[in-house]
Design a protein around this motif. Structure first.
Motif, PDB file in Angstrom:
ATOM      1  N   LYS A  10     -22.731 -21.532  42.072  1.00  0.00           N
ATOM      2  CA  LYS A  10     -23.918 -22.136  41.472  1.00  0.00           C
ATOM      3  C   LYS A  10     -24.605 -23.084  42.450  1.00  0.00           C
ATOM      4  N   GLN A  11     -23.840 -23.917  43.144  1.00  0.00           N
ATOM      5  CA  GLN A  11     -24.434 -24.842  44.109  1.00  0.00           C
ATOM      6  C   GLN A  11     -25.050 -24.097  45.288  1.00  0.00           C
ATOM      7  N   THR A  12     -24.380 -23.032  45.752  1.00  0.00           N
ATOM      8  CA  THR A  12     -24.932 -22.262  46.865  1.00  0.00           C
ATOM      9  C   THR A  12     -26.210 -21.542  46.458  1.00  0.00           C
ATOM     10  N   ARG A  13     -26.252 -21.039  45.238  1.00  0.00           N
ATOM     11  CA  ARG A  13     -27.457 -20.363  44.764  1.00  0.00           C
ATOM     12  C   ARG A  13     -28.645 -21.326  44.723  1.00  0.00           C
ATOM     13  N   SER A  14     -28.407 -22.536  44.231  1.00  0.00           N
ATOM     14  CA  SER A  14     -29.505 -23.514  44.196  1.00  0.00           C
ATOM     15  C   SER A  14     -29.945 -23.913  45.593  1.00  0.00           C
ATOM     16  N   HIS A  45     -35.784 -21.036  49.980  1.00  0.00           N
ATOM     17  CA  HIS A  45     -36.658 -19.879  49.759  1.00  0.00           C
ATOM     18  C   HIS A  45     -36.023 -18.586  50.289  1.00  0.00           C
ATOM     19  N   LEU A  46     -34.703 -18.490  50.146  1.00  0.00           N
ATOM     20  CA  LEU A  46     -33.989 -17.276  50.529  1.00  0.00           C
ATOM     21  C   LEU A  46     -33.599 -16.431  49.324  1.00  0.00           C
ATOM     22  N   LEU A  47     -33.757 -16.970  48.151  1.00  0.00           N
ATOM     23  CA  LEU A  47     -33.493 -16.257  46.909  1.00  0.00           C
ATOM     24  C   LEU A  47     -34.668 -16.456  45.966  1.00  0.00           C
TER      25      LEU A  47
END
Length: 354
Positions: free
Chosen positions: A67-71, A77-79
């Motif tokens: 979750k932290q890596t996704r945020s 702006h990579l996801l």
């Protein structure tokens, strides 16, 4: 009358006096009371009562990291990543621990569903690590790699190396050593560049170091025939004889016997020389081979495979040509074994009525 009885009975149900003996408070001062049990210690983990605290702690930690890596990736702006960009990312090659090893690490029995759930989180983190590494955020990728290293197998490099061809090594003389197999035959092949004549350019370049390439065999030039111009032309370029072309010959020795003597059949000789024809390296390299086992077809096929590997090691530019011609892959066909009650593998005996 009945109403009077009911009223009297209702009044008699309630007692107006105490039934227990009165104990003065002063007499209870010296009396020992029961000890109050100590409070239970608070569990260190909120998953203490799940009977698999270590498993769920690790799973919650992975979910929190994902979750932290996704945020973080969303802030960079990579996801979300477009489909064409996902297809261009380098492939993932994870080698996670097996269910048994993971159960020993967590000291808990894992079912298949729990193991799949855990591996799903690992794959998600691995995708984020790949994206961060390609984008140039090495610090984030390094942190994720440290987390994933805990759940990867120790022999990861050995597992990923399975099925891959080992790099061909060159000795101090610039010779490449390769091994080819076909059916029950095995060929050990040494390939070395031919020595160009004085004042001539070598037939092709080699990947081996220049200092390690030393002359081993002499080039045998073909007999020269005097060339003349085309009859009927007295002037112009067609009346002039073309410049002589010197073609060096490739020496192929098999068990210290020349190729033409060891393989009398033309088909076997053509199979051996075919890698040179496909790569366009006729006369560029000499071949010395030791062949064991099998027949002429198996030995020629094993020798052709060894030569193709050696040429691909010397001249990497011709490897796509050899690979497209299917000369760098071993022929997996083998002789089918004889069956009980049969004359051969499938041939049946002649049926006799009596």
């Amino acid at each position: 009358m009945n109403i009077a009885k009911q009223a009297a009975g209702g009044a008699l149900r309630f007692r107006t006096y105490a039934t227990a003996a009165y104990v003065p408070p002063a007499s209870l001062e010296g009396m020992q009371r029961a000890r109050i049990p100590p409070p239970k210690p608070k569990p260190e983990s909120p998953t203490f009562y799940t009977s698999r605290a270590n498993y769920y702690d690790q799973l919650l930690a992975l979910e929190s990291a994902a979750k932290q890596t996704r945020s973080a990736l969303q802030q960079l702006h990579l996801l979300p990543l477009p489909q064409f960009a996902q297809r261009n990312l380098p492939p993932l090659q994870p080698v996670w621990k097996s269910k048994v090893d993971l159960a020993e690490l967590m000291d808990a029995k894992l079912t298949t569903s729990r193991y799949r759930r855990f591996v799903t989180q690992l794959n998600q983190l691995n995708e984020y690590r790949r994206l961060a590494e390609v984008a140039g955020h090495t610090e984030l990728a390094t942190r994720l790699q440290h987390v994933l290293d805990m759940f990867e197998r120790e022999n990861k490099e050995a597992i990923l190396a399975r099925g891959k061809s080992k790099p061909v090594k060159f000795d101090e003389f610039g010779r490449s050593y390769t091994v080819g197999r076909r059916k029950e035959s095995t060929a050990r092949v040494w390939v070395i560049a031919t020595q160009p004549a004085p004042g001539e350019q070598p037939a092709s370049s080699s990947t081996a170091p220049a200092s390690t390439q030393s002359p081993v065999t002499e080039v045998t030039p073909l007999p020269s025939v005097p060339a003349t111009g085309i009859a009927g032309f007295t002037s112009g370029p067609l009346s002039m004889s073309p410049a002589p072309i010197k073609v060096s010959a490739t020496n192929i020795l098999i068990n210290n016997i020349p190729l033409a003597d060891y393989f009398p059949h033309l088909t076997d000789r053509e199979r051996i020389v075919r890698p040179f024809r496909v790569a366009g390296l006729l006369g560029a390299y000499n071949v010395f081979a030791l062949v064991r086992g099998g027949g002429s077809t198996g030995q020629s096929g094993a020798l052709a495979l060894g030569i193709a590997k050696g040429l691909a090691a010397h001249v990497p530019e011709v490897e796509p040509l050899l690979r497209k011609a299917k000369m760098l892959k071993r022929d997996p066909r083998m002789v089918e074994r004889k069956k009980t009650g049969r004359a051969k593998a499938r041939k049946a005996y002649t049926w006799v009525k009596r």
